[in-house]
Design an enzyme around this catalytic site. Structure first.
Site, short mmCIF file in Angstrom:
data_model
loop_
_atom_site.label_atom_id
_atom_site.label_comp_id
_atom_site.label_asym_id
_atom_site.label_seq_id
_atom_site.Cartn_x
_atom_site.Cartn_y
_atom_site.Cartn_z
CD GLU A 22 -0.22 4.39 4.60
OE1 GLU A 22 -1.22 5.01 5.02
OE2 GLU A 22 0.95 4.75 4.85
CG ASP A 48 -0.09 -0.16 2.52
OD1 ASP A 48 1.14 0.02 2.47
OD2 ASP A 48 -0.68 -0.45 3.57
NE ARG A 52 2.70 10.94 4.53
CZ ARG A 52 3.83 10.28 4.31
NH1 ARG A 52 3.99 9.05 4.76
NH2 ARG A 52 4.83 10.85 3.66
CD GLU A 61 0.42 -6.56 3.05
OE1 GLU A 61 1.29 -7.17 3.69
OE2 GLU A 61 0.26 -5.33 3.14
CG HIS A 73 9.50 5.56 10.88
ND1 HIS A 73 9.88 6.54 10.01
CD2 HIS A 73 8.93 4.59 10.13
CE1 HIS A 73 9.54 6.19 8.77
NE2 HIS A 73 8.96 5.00 8.83
CG HIS A 105 5.24 4.17 10.61
ND1 HIS A 105 4.67 4.38 9.39
CD2 HIS A 105 5.00 2.88 10.92
CE1 HIS A 105 4.12 3.24 8.96
NE2 HIS A 105 4.30 2.32 9.88
C1 UD1 Z 1 6.07 4.85 4.33
C2 UD1 Z 1 4.76 4.43 3.66
C3 UD1 Z 1 3.87 3.70 4.66
C4 UD1 Z 1 4.64 2.57 5.32
C5 UD1 Z 1 5.93 3.10 5.91
C6 UD1 Z 1 6.74 1.99 6.51
C7 UD1 Z 1 3.75 5.87 1.96
C8 UD1 Z 1 2.90 7.05 1.70
N1 UD1 Z 1 4.02 5.62 3.23
O1 UD1 Z 1 5.72 5.80 5.34
O2 UD1 Z 1 2.75 3.18 3.99
O3 UD1 Z 1 3.83 2.03 6.34
O4 UD1 Z 1 6.69 3.74 4.89
O5 UD1 Z 1 7.70 2.46 7.39
O6 UD1 Z 1 4.17 5.21 1.04
N2 UD1 Z 1 13.26 8.51 6.44
C9 UD1 Z 1 14.63 8.47 6.54
N3 UD1 Z 1 15.27 7.29 6.30
C10 UD1 Z 1 14.61 6.16 5.99
C11 UD1 Z 1 13.22 6.19 5.93
C12 UD1 Z 1 12.54 7.38 6.13
O7 UD1 Z 1 15.26 9.48 6.83
O8 UD1 Z 1 15.25 5.11 5.79
C13 UD1 Z 1 12.56 9.79 6.66
C14 UD1 Z 1 12.71 10.76 5.49
O9 UD1 Z 1 12.77 12.04 6.00
C15 UD1 Z 1 11.41 10.56 4.72
C16 UD1 Z 1 10.45 10.38 5.88
O10 UD1 Z 1 11.15 9.56 6.80
O11 UD1 Z 1 11.07 11.65 3.92
C17 UD1 Z 1 9.12 9.79 5.54
O12 UD1 Z 1 9.24 8.67 4.70
P1 UD1 Z 1 7.97 8.22 3.83
O13 UD1 Z 1 8.33 7.00 3.06
O14 UD1 Z 1 7.40 9.37 3.09
O15 UD1 Z 1 6.88 7.90 4.93
P2 UD1 Z 1 6.78 6.75 6.01
O16 UD1 Z 1 6.07 7.30 7.18
O17 UD1 Z 1 8.09 6.11 6.19
N1 UDP Z 2 10.56 -3.49 11.85
C1 UDP Z 2 11.95 -3.60 11.86
N2 UDP Z 2 12.65 -2.73 12.67
C2 UDP Z 2 12.05 -1.80 13.45
C3 UDP Z 2 10.62 -1.69 13.40
C4 UDP Z 2 9.92 -2.55 12.57
O1 UDP Z 2 12.53 -4.44 11.18
O2 UDP Z 2 12.74 -1.07 14.16
C5 UDP Z 2 9.82 -4.39 10.93
C6 UDP Z 2 8.62 -5.10 11.50
O3 UDP Z 2 8.99 -6.35 12.04
C7 UDP Z 2 7.70 -5.26 10.30
C8 UDP Z 2 8.02 -4.04 9.47
O4 UDP Z 2 9.28 -3.56 9.93
O5 UDP Z 2 8.05 -6.39 9.51
C9 UDP Z 2 6.96 -3.00 9.68
O6 UDP Z 2 7.37 -1.79 9.17
P1 UDP Z 2 6.61 -0.44 9.47
O7 UDP Z 2 5.97 -0.52 10.81
O8 UDP Z 2 7.61 0.64 9.22
O9 UDP Z 2 5.55 -0.37 8.29
P2 UDP Z 2 4.08 -0.96 8.11
O10 UDP Z 2 4.11 -2.43 8.32
O11 UDP Z 2 3.18 -0.25 9.07
O12 UDP Z 2 3.75 -0.60 6.70
#
Ligand code: UD1
Ligand code: UDP
Length: 371
Positions: free
Chosen positions: A131, A95, A214, A117, A244, A212
């Site tokens: 999502e 998603d 939004r 999924e 996160h 994490h």
């Molecule tokens: C994204 C996905 C969400 C998923 C989540 C898993 C979308 C809209 N959101 O949300 O569905 O559940 O990932 O974690 O696709 N950042 C870093 N380093 C990283 C990762 C993130 O610095 O390795 C920071 C960056 O500033 C980035 C921000 O986190 O811009 C947000 O990342 P983004 O992928 O937009 O949103 P998530 O909340 O991570």
């Molecule tokens: N996870 C991880 N390290 C962490 C937190 C989560 O490896 O510090 C794993 C967790 O076991 C799961 C996945 O990351 O498999 C979930 O990711 P996240 O919660 O970021 O995204 P979502 O599942 O909500 O899309």
């Protein structure tokens, strides 16, 4: 034989797709891997552990970029690859913005789209945002749908997707979880696990927290932090919160929660360390999707910091409870689990509504028979 491109960009997609990639390669099928790197460090943690080297890395993460900026970059950068290399199938997962936009890019190039999924729904476009809409859009674009549960398949059938194109496989996260558990059971060690061993106090109850989403940014997250501070005043608990990397979580988490005894803020953990920590935890408080699927397999109760879930199976089974973000509700639920062995035992029965660890095999069998 079909030629496949697998696209993903975030941590959970990588966790749920990397073992599938190994299994597809082992089946002798021609595949390439493209990462958008919507996430960077958190994606790389998973790629390193699962030993996947992408063929293409779009390297698109930019701190705090908007979803529109990210989407437009994915479309244009992925299209460059699709214009030079031919693929029959494009695989996307779940998603995220990466999955929906990659599906669209594939569709525009006439490539059949496989959605792993598939069929999870809340039917509330604002929750989870974005999502829920991402999933619905990917569901419309996809040609083949790999659903984790019968319930998810039924959602798609109600949306007039052709039944033969929806295959109930279980969730690939269970394949990845078993793969990882086996490594841990065989003595796998790394620096994060060693670090956790120094933090965990075996005489206390470990509460694992992640957040994490939004829709939880701002006031909701402040409420969550205040609840954690209150919970941590109990001397027999220890809260471990791998935070996160999103600045919208990092900044308030550090502001509200650092310096509190019994609360440990740590960097995101690599997958084996996180699975190790789930196993050692008494309970989990989280708004994560993936954790709602993994924890029931490991017999750990999850209090979900959301009002809706697209994963109702574990809620029905009683191992996951939706608690939202109201302080009093969170605290009451945590206290009940800390103090009532009856409630705790009911929520800890080990249960696998999301799969038997053979989702990858079912996906591969399906694609092998495509002509
Ligand atoms: C994204 C996905 C969400 C998923 C989540 C898993 C979308 C809209 N959101 O949300 O569905 O559940 O990932 O974690 O696709 N950042 C870093 N380093 C990283 C990762 C993130 O610095 O390795 C920071 C960056 O500033 C980035 C921000 O986190 O811009 C947000 O990342 P983004 O992928 O937009 O949103 P998530 O909340 O991570
Ligand atoms: N996870 C991880 N390290 C962490 C937190 C989560 O490896 O510090 C794993 C967790 O076991 C799961 C996945 O990351 O498999 C979930 O990711 P996240 O919660 O970021 O995204 P979502 O599942 O909500 O899309």
């Amino acid at each position: 034989m079909k030629k496949i491109l697998i696209c993903f960009g975030t941590r959970p997609e990588a966790i749920k797709m990397c073992v599938l990639i190994h299994d597809i390669k082992s089946a002798g099928i021609d595949i390439k891997v493209c990462v958008t790197a919507q996430h960077r460090e958190m994606l790389d943690q998973a790629l390193n552990f699962f030993e996947i080297e992408p063929d293409y890395d779009l390297d698109l993460m930019k701190s705090n970029q908007s979803l529109n900026e990210l989407s437009s970059k994915i479309l244009s950068e992925l299209d460059k690859i699709l214009s030079i290399e031919q693929f029959d199938l494009i695989f996307v997962h779940g998603d995220t913005t990466t999955s929906t936009i990659c599906a669209l890019a594939g569709f525009y190039r006439g490539i059949k789209v496989c959605h792993v999924e598939a069929g999870l729904r809340t039917y509330n476009k604002q929750s989870p945002f974005p999502e829920e809409l991402n999933r619905q859009l990917t569901g419309r674009i996809a040609d083949y749908h790999f659903s984790p549960t019968v319930n998810a398949k039924e959602n798609l059938i109600r949306e007039n997707v052709i039944s033969e194109n929806v295959i109930v496989t279980g969730n690939t996260v269970i394949d990845s979880l078993f793969w990882t558990k086996q490594k841990l059971d065989n003595g796998y060690q790394n620096k994060n696990i060693l670090l956790l061993e120094t933090i965990i106090n075996p005489t206390k109850k470990t509460i694992l927290v992640t957040c994490h989403r939004r829709e939880n940014f701002g006031e909701a997250f402040v409420n969550i932090c205040k609840s954690l501070i209150e919970i941590a005043t109990q001397t027999d608990v220890e809260i471990i919160f791998p935070v996160h990397l999103n600045p919208k979580i990092q900044e308030p988490a550090n502001y509200y929660l650092s310096g509190h005894e019994n609360i440990h803020l740590i960097l995101p953990l690599d997958y084996p360390a996180f699975v190790w920590l789930i196993d050692k935890s008494y309970l989990i408080i989280s708004d994560s999707g993936g954790i709602q699927e993994e924890a029931p397999s490991l017999g750990k109760p999850v209090l979900v910091l959301r009002d809706t879930t697209e994963r109702p199976e574990a809620v029905s089974a009683g191992t996951v409870r939706l608690v939202g973000t109201d302080m009093e509700v969170i605290q009451n639920n945590v206290n009940e689990l800390l103090n009532s062995s009856d409630t705790y035992n009911k929520m800890t029965k080990s249960y696998n509504p999301y799969g038997d660890g053979r989702a990858n095999m079912r996906i591969i069998n399906f694609i092998k028979q495509l002509t």
